[in-house]
Design a protein around this motif. Structure first.
Motif, PDB file in Angstrom:
ATOM      1  N   LYS A  45      12.252  -9.377  -3.828  1.00 24.75           N
ATOM      2  CA  LYS A  45      12.197  -9.322  -2.370  1.00 24.75           C
ATOM      3  C   LYS A  45      11.175 -10.333  -1.844  1.00 24.75           C
ATOM      4  O   LYS A  45      10.230 -10.699  -2.537  1.00 24.75           O
ATOM      5  CB  LYS A  45      11.822  -7.912  -1.906  1.00 24.75           C
ATOM      6  N   PRO A  46      11.333 -10.769  -0.595  1.00 26.13           N
ATOM      7  CA  PRO A  46      10.377 -11.721  -0.011  1.00 26.13           C
ATOM      8  C   PRO A  46       9.037 -11.042   0.266  1.00 26.13           C
ATOM      9  O   PRO A  46       8.937  -9.813   0.296  1.00 26.13           O
ATOM     10  CB  PRO A  46      11.063 -12.158   1.281  1.00 26.13           C
ATOM     11  N   PRO A  47       8.010 -11.833   0.525  1.00 24.06           N
ATOM     12  CA  PRO A  47       6.702 -11.262   0.881  1.00 24.06           C
ATOM     13  C   PRO A  47       6.785 -10.450   2.166  1.00 24.06           C
ATOM     14  O   PRO A  47       7.562 -10.771   3.070  1.00 24.06           O
ATOM     15  CB  PRO A  47       5.813 -12.500   1.067  1.00 24.06           C
ATOM     16  N   VAL A  48       5.968  -9.408   2.233  1.00 24.17           N
ATOM     17  CA  VAL A  48       5.902  -8.552   3.414  1.00 24.17           C
ATOM     18  C   VAL A  48       4.445  -8.473   3.858  1.00 24.17           C
ATOM     19  O   VAL A  48       3.567  -8.085   3.071  1.00 24.17           O
ATOM     20  CB  VAL A  48       6.435  -7.138   3.118  1.00 24.17           C
ATOM     21  N   ARG A  49       4.206  -8.815   5.126  1.00 23.31           N
ATOM     22  CA  ARG A  49       2.847  -8.790   5.654  1.00 23.31           C
ATOM     23  C   ARG A  49       2.707  -7.677   6.674  1.00 23.31           C
ATOM     24  O   ARG A  49       3.494  -7.581   7.602  1.00 23.31           O
ATOM     25  CB  ARG A  49       2.513 -10.135   6.310  1.00 23.31           C
ATOM     26  N   ARG A  50       1.694  -6.814   6.482  1.00 24.31           N
ATOM     27  CA  ARG A  50       1.428  -5.756   7.452  1.00 24.31           C
ATOM     28  C   ARG A  50       0.005  -5.219   7.261  1.00 24.31           C
ATOM     29  O   ARG A  50      -0.508  -5.180   6.148  1.00 24.31           O
ATOM     30  CB  ARG A  50       2.437  -4.611   7.346  1.00 24.31           C
ATOM     31  N   TRP A  51      -0.603  -4.828   8.363  1.00 26.24           N
ATOM     32  CA  TRP A  51      -1.903  -4.164   8.366  1.00 26.24           C
ATOM     33  C   TRP A  51      -2.965  -4.892   7.535  1.00 26.24           C
ATOM     34  O   TRP A  51      -3.665  -4.305   6.722  1.00 26.24           O
ATOM     35  CB  TRP A  51      -1.774  -2.719   7.870  1.00 26.24           C
ATOM     36  N   GLY A  52      -3.094  -6.185   7.741  1.00 24.09           N
ATOM     37  CA  GLY A  52      -4.154  -6.924   7.069  1.00 24.09           C
ATOM     38  C   GLY A  52      -3.949  -7.130   5.590  1.00 24.09           C
ATOM     39  O   GLY A  52      -4.896  -7.429   4.861  1.00 24.09           O
ATOM     40  N   ALA A  53      -2.709  -6.975   5.118  1.00 27.12           N
ATOM     41  CA  ALA A  53      -2.410  -7.176   3.701  1.00 27.12           C
ATOM     42  C   ALA A  53      -1.021  -7.782   3.570  1.00 27.12           C
ATOM     43  O   ALA A  53      -0.226  -7.770   4.508  1.00 27.12           O
ATOM     44  CB  ALA A  53      -2.492  -5.861   2.944  1.00 27.12           C
ATOM     45  N   VAL A  54      -0.733  -8.324   2.403  1.00 30.92           N
ATOM     46  CA  VAL A  54       0.586  -8.882   2.133  1.00 30.92           C
ATOM     47  C   VAL A  54       0.993  -8.512   0.717  1.00 30.92           C
ATOM     48  O   VAL A  54       0.210  -8.605  -0.219  1.00 30.92           O
ATOM     49  CB  VAL A  54       0.607 -10.424   2.341  1.00 30.92           C
ATOM     50  N   SER A  55       2.226  -8.006   0.572  1.00 29.18           N
ATOM     51  CA  SER A  55       2.778  -7.703  -0.754  1.00 29.18           C
ATOM     52  C   SER A  55       3.771  -8.798  -1.116  1.00 29.18           C
ATOM     53  O   SER A  55       4.538  -9.262  -0.268  1.00 29.18           O
ATOM     54  CB  SER A  55       3.458  -6.324  -0.762  1.00 29.18           C
ATOM     55  N   PHE A  56       3.758  -9.208  -2.385  1.00 31.82           N
ATOM     56  CA  PHE A  56       4.627 -10.308  -2.802  1.00 31.82           C
ATOM     57  C   PHE A  56       4.802 -10.292  -4.313  1.00 31.82           C
ATOM     58  O   PHE A  56       4.013  -9.690  -5.049  1.00 31.82           O
ATOM     59  CB  PHE A  56       4.056 -11.659  -2.344  1.00 31.82           C
ATOM     60  N   ASP A  57       5.870 -10.955  -4.740  1.00 21.13           N
ATOM     61  CA  ASP A  57       6.174 -11.047  -6.166  1.00 21.13           C
ATOM     62  C   ASP A  57       5.392 -12.166  -6.845  1.00 21.13           C
ATOM     63  O   ASP A  57       5.214 -13.252  -6.268  1.00 21.13           O
ATOM     64  CB  ASP A  57       7.669 -11.331  -6.375  1.00 21.13           C
ATOM     65  N   LEU A  58       4.966 -11.894  -8.066  1.00 26.22           N
ATOM     66  CA  LEU A  58       4.504 -12.930  -8.977  1.00 26.22           C
ATOM     67  C   LEU A  58       5.342 -12.834 -10.249  1.00 26.22           C
ATOM     68  O   LEU A  58       6.217 -11.959 -10.358  1.00 26.22           O
ATOM     69  CB  LEU A  58       3.013 -12.755  -9.273  1.00 26.22           C
ATOM     70  N   ALA A  59       5.098 -13.699 -11.194  1.00 29.57           N
ATOM     71  CA  ALA A  59       5.975 -13.764 -12.364  1.00 29.57           C
ATOM     72  C   ALA A  59       6.002 -12.464 -13.145  1.00 29.57           C
ATOM     73  O   ALA A  59       7.048 -12.094 -13.705  1.00 29.57           O
ATOM     74  CB  ALA A  59       5.525 -14.916 -13.274  1.00 29.57           C
ATOM     75  N   ASN A  60       4.892 -11.751 -13.196  1.00 34.88           N
ATOM     76  CA  ASN A  60       4.827 -10.535 -14.011  1.00 34.88           C
ATOM     77  C   ASN A  60       4.505  -9.284 -13.199  1.00 34.88           C
ATOM     78  O   ASN A  60       3.951  -8.316 -13.718  1.00 34.88           O
ATOM     79  CB  ASN A  60       3.805 -10.709 -15.138  1.00 34.88           C
ATOM     80  N   GLY A  61       4.849  -9.278 -11.906  1.00 31.40           N
ATOM     81  CA  GLY A  61       4.665  -8.063 -11.137  1.00 31.40           C
ATOM     82  C   GLY A  61       4.597  -8.317  -9.640  1.00 31.40           C
ATOM     83  O   GLY A  61       4.480  -9.456  -9.191  1.00 31.40           O
ATOM     84  N   ARG A  62       4.715  -7.230  -8.880  1.00 32.98           N
ATOM     85  CA  ARG A  62       4.558  -7.314  -7.419  1.00 32.98           C
ATOM     86  C   ARG A  62       3.172  -6.776  -7.082  1.00 32.98           C
ATOM     87  O   ARG A  62       2.774  -5.700  -7.576  1.00 32.98           O
ATOM     88  CB  ARG A  62       5.638  -6.531  -6.684  1.00 32.98           C
ATOM     89  N   VAL A  63       2.453  -7.511  -6.246  1.00 30.28           N
ATOM     90  CA  VAL A  63       1.057  -7.184  -5.976  1.00 30.28           C
ATOM     91  C   VAL A  63       0.817  -7.105  -4.472  1.00 30.28           C
ATOM     92  O   VAL A  63       1.636  -7.547  -3.661  1.00 30.28           O
ATOM     93  CB  VAL A  63       0.124  -8.257  -6.578  1.00 30.28           C
ATOM     94  N   VAL A  64      -0.339  -6.529  -4.135  1.00 30.89           N
ATOM     95  CA  VAL A  64      -0.798  -6.494  -2.750  1.00 30.89           C
ATOM     96  C   VAL A  64      -2.162  -7.158  -2.680  1.00 30.89           C
ATOM     97  O   VAL A  64      -3.087  -6.770  -3.415  1.00 30.89           O
ATOM     98  CB  VAL A  64      -0.896  -5.054  -2.209  1.00 30.89           C
ATOM     99  N   HIS A  65      -2.278  -8.177  -1.831  1.00 26.25           N
ATOM    100  CA  HIS A  65      -3.557  -8.827  -1.555  1.00 26.25           C
ATOM    101  C   HIS A  65      -3.940  -8.566  -0.108  1.00 26.25           C
ATOM    102  O   HIS A  65      -3.064  -8.519   0.764  1.00 26.25           O
ATOM    103  CB  HIS A  65      -3.449 -10.342  -1.742  1.00 26.25           C
TER     104      HIS A  65
END
Length: 321
Positions: free
Chosen positions: A280-300
């Motif tokens: 899935k594409p990156p999702v930005r909300r509430w001062g954070a963004v979730s996105f895919d990397l090669a070995n997992g989906r993370v939240v920064h």
């Protein structure tokens, strides 16, 4: 009974920081002396008080007290010289000729120091470079090594003679930095500070006493350590570990960025790993963004002035514990 070796006097050209404090202390603990420290000049603000300059002066004082005030000799008597653009080398040369030190030792100065100035010192000038030369010569060695994922191979500190060209003088000593040091900013600072303390207190001292000679650097085509905007962009084919290292080294300056829609969003540190990559594409909300990397989906978290302040507070806390 052998006569103790005479102390070696030095002029240091560097900012006083957690990187350089230990090497200054190590130089004194070796029985040597500091005649002067040339620091970057603070930029004056026309017609108004500068909080930033006030903070920098305060930090210099704290670092001097922290590292040099705790040596067996106490805080040494030396000259603190502010030197900035436009560089007046003739004026600095006159100041340093009166000081009459044995050697000039430099770290992270952004310009070539003229040979006429280095000639004022019987042992010339020595430079500290944060890579294992001849790899990653240039202004951004830490940043570029991490971008290229070469930090385990070429991470370290080199002490070399200064010449009319950047980072090309004979090598006097090298100390590698362990791979685990790249996992946090504080660990990275401590590892480089300790490596610089070792080569300055031991190798620079030995060189000035005629006990060590340098070896010419190998010739070849080596990466020039400079970064641009393209090196700060995070892509989905990167690993979680690689992006963590990018944040550690590039996060505060110049920053790391993720493309979300049509915008480049500046990232802060990772706060969560959600699981496998989803496609899935990156999702930005509430001062954070979730996105895919090669070995997992993370939240920064996304970067902000508040995050910057919190990170700096945490770094000070981490340093003091």
């Amino acid at each position: 009974m052998s006569t103790p070796a005479a102390p070696i006097s030095a002029v240091f050209v560097l900012e006083i920081s957690d990187y350089s404090g230990p090497l200054l202390a190590g130089w004194l603990e070796r029985g040597n002396s500091i005649k002067a420290i040339v620091v970057p000049a603070l930029r004056p603000k026309r017609g108004r008080f500068s909080i930033g300059n006030f903070r920098r002066k305060l930090q210099r004082g704290k670092h001097l007290s922290r590292y040099l005030g705790k040596t067996d000799f106490g805080l040494p008597d030396f000259e603190l010289i502010e030197f900035g653009r436009p560089y007046d080398w003739d004026k600095l040369g006159r100041q340093l000729s009166e000081i009459a030190a044995d050697v000039l030792i430099c770290f992270a100065f952004p310009a070539i120091i003229p040979q006429s100035l280095l000639g004022l010192f019987p042992n010339g000038g020595l430079n500290l470079h944060p890579s294992l030369l001849p790899h990653y010569r240039g202004p951004h060695p830490l940043h570029r090594m991490v971008v290229d994922q070469q930090q385990d191979a070429f991470g370290g500190v080199t002490l070399h003679k200064m010449t009319p060209r950047f980072d090309e003088g004979d090598i006097l000593a090298q100390v590698p930095v362990a791979a685990k040091a790249w996992l946090s900013r504080q660990a990275l600072v401590k590892a480089h500070a300790e490596a610089m303390r070792i080569v300055v207190s031991e190798s620079a001292t030995a060189y000035c006493r005629g006990e060590l000679t340098g070896a010419p650097q190998p010739t070849g085509d080596f990466t020039w350590a400079r970064i641009d905007m393209s090196h700060t962009l995070v892509s989905t084919n990167m690993s979680i570990e690689h992006v963590t290292r990018l944040w550690t080294v590039l996060g505060l300056a110049p920053g790391i960025y993720l493309t979300v829609g049509d915008a480049a969003v500046r990232l802060a540190f990772r706060i969560r790993t959600l699981g496998p990559a989803t496609g899935k594409p990156p999702v930005r909300r509430w001062g954070a963004v979730s996105f895919d990397l090669a070995n997992g989906r993370v939240v920064h978290l996304t970067y902000s002035r508040t995050i910057k302040r919190l990170v700096k507070i945490w770094q000070r806390f981490e340093r003091d514990i």
